[in-house]
Design an enzyme around this catalytic site. Sequence first.
Site, mmCIF file in Angstrom:
data_model
loop_
_atom_site.group_PDB
_atom_site.id
_atom_site.type_symbol
_atom_site.label_atom_id
_atom_site.label_comp_id
_atom_site.label_asym_id
_atom_site.label_seq_id
_atom_site.Cartn_x
_atom_site.Cartn_y
_atom_site.Cartn_z
ATOM 1 N N LYS A 83 0.822 -1.210 0.000
ATOM 2 C CA LYS A 83 0.000 0.000 0.000
ATOM 3 C C LYS A 83 0.861 1.268 0.000
ATOM 4 O O LYS A 83 2.075 1.194 0.129
ATOM 5 C CB LYS A 83 -0.947 -0.025 1.207
ATOM 6 C CG LYS A 83 -1.870 -1.255 1.216
ATOM 7 C CD LYS A 83 -2.740 -1.317 -0.026
ATOM 8 C CE LYS A 83 -3.815 -2.400 0.058
ATOM 9 N NZ LYS A 83 -3.324 -3.776 -0.046
HETATM 10 C C1 PLP Z 1 -9.777 -3.294 -1.530
HETATM 11 C C2 PLP Z 1 -9.148 -4.038 -0.401
HETATM 12 N N1 PLP Z 1 -9.864 -4.305 0.696
HETATM 13 C C3 PLP Z 1 -9.337 -4.947 1.748
HETATM 14 C C4 PLP Z 1 -8.022 -5.365 1.744
HETATM 15 C C5 PLP Z 1 -7.479 -6.085 2.924
HETATM 16 O O1 PLP Z 1 -6.394 -5.411 3.491
HETATM 17 P P1 PLP Z 1 -5.438 -6.129 4.527
HETATM 18 O O2 PLP Z 1 -4.481 -6.955 3.746
HETATM 19 O O3 PLP Z 1 -4.740 -5.010 5.264
HETATM 20 O O4 PLP Z 1 -6.284 -6.940 5.426
HETATM 21 C C6 PLP Z 1 -7.224 -5.108 0.633
HETATM 22 C C7 PLP Z 1 -5.838 -5.563 0.578
HETATM 23 O O5 PLP Z 1 -5.221 -5.640 -0.464
HETATM 24 C C8 PLP Z 1 -7.792 -4.434 -0.472
HETATM 25 O O6 PLP Z 1 -7.084 -4.170 -1.574
#
Ligand code: PLP
Length: 373
Positions: free
Chosen positions: A181
């Site tokens: 990110k």
């Molecule tokens: C659109 C979206 N939602 C949720 C997530 C989940 O994030 P995390 O990996 O921090 O749980 C991601 C991760 O890539 C994402 O791209």
Amino acid sequence: MLPFTRPSIDDAERQAVSEVLASGWLASGPRVEALEQGLEDYLGGGVSVRVFSSATGALEAALLASGVGPGDEVIVPAMSFVATANVVVRFGAIPVFVDVDLVSRNLVIENVERALTPRTRALLPVHFAGRGVDLAALYALAEYHDLRVIEDAAQAIGTAVEGRRVGASGNPVCFSFHPNKNMTTIEGGALASNDAALIRRIERIRFHGIERGADGAMDVPEWGGKMNLPDVGAAIGLVQLSRLDGFNARRRQLARRYIERLPNHPALLLPADVPGHSWHMFCVCIDYEMLGTTRAELQQRLQERGIGTGIHYPAMHLFSLYRGYGYAPGDFPVAERIGEQTLTLPLFPAMTDHDVDRVCNALEALLTTEVEA
Ligand SMILES: Cc1ncc(COP(=O)(O)O)c(C=O)c1O
């Protein structure tokens, strides 16, 4: 080799981690509090922020604390990372997919309207690849139908919509700080909201359902998970947050250079540059069929030229889990087309202009030879 993404970690992050390790306090502590404060200042709008061990955890806590439960329908774009739908099924609610726009990859308001039923409880918009959703239209619809909005801003730290930072709306907005990110805490996430009661519940849900009375006595009024961020991650996050605007400015420059330099070719569809875009990813669509090739083959040719690429994402409703909810090919043609044609080109702050030009030249050469072959 140019990967499609790479986190920017410097001596300042290394130093911050080493200080935490030396402090003797490794789990959630003073750095977590400082990062929450830093994010509150960054987002603005008077919101409170609580950090989590992932955006997935933050989204789950947001849904649970918003009262979304068994049998409730939650509207989700068919094009996103699968976490967006998985968090809905986590507590027995039903994801109702809607098709997205081909260029922004964000949900289309008319499609949301058509998908509403008496069981619709919440909307879960995704700011895809850092491009902000049209929040004014979405919130107007949500208000009219008395629906909760929980924004999945996992990919959108630093994005602005109509001059206001995503996260400052006051509704629950969830961010991810996964290493891919725009800023990272290694794994991690955050939830922003201006609802004090919701924040209190979120804190409980984040850590075993525990609540402390004024005298320090412990009670557990409801279920909670284990979703807290350690101070080691928060220390990295504090440094990353101080660099975030610089990272995002560089991402914007690189994205603009791609848009300027990529060839105008009938098989290539580019994303659009809009104000406030934080350019988490640069995703194009390529008509491989028109070129007489496949995505795997094109990726292989780019790989041979030292260029890494990614696929973000297959349409969610076609995963086995969601076919089990009755979804089938043909339900959401735009999301399916993106799923089949998408290709993520390298984009990260440490890239040089020359790196972008190298990708543009390689892609142009491949598009031309594929067509001629
Ligand atoms: C659109 C979206 N939602 C949720 C997530 C989940 O994030 P995390 O990996 O921090 O749980 C991601 C991760 O890539 C994402 O791209």
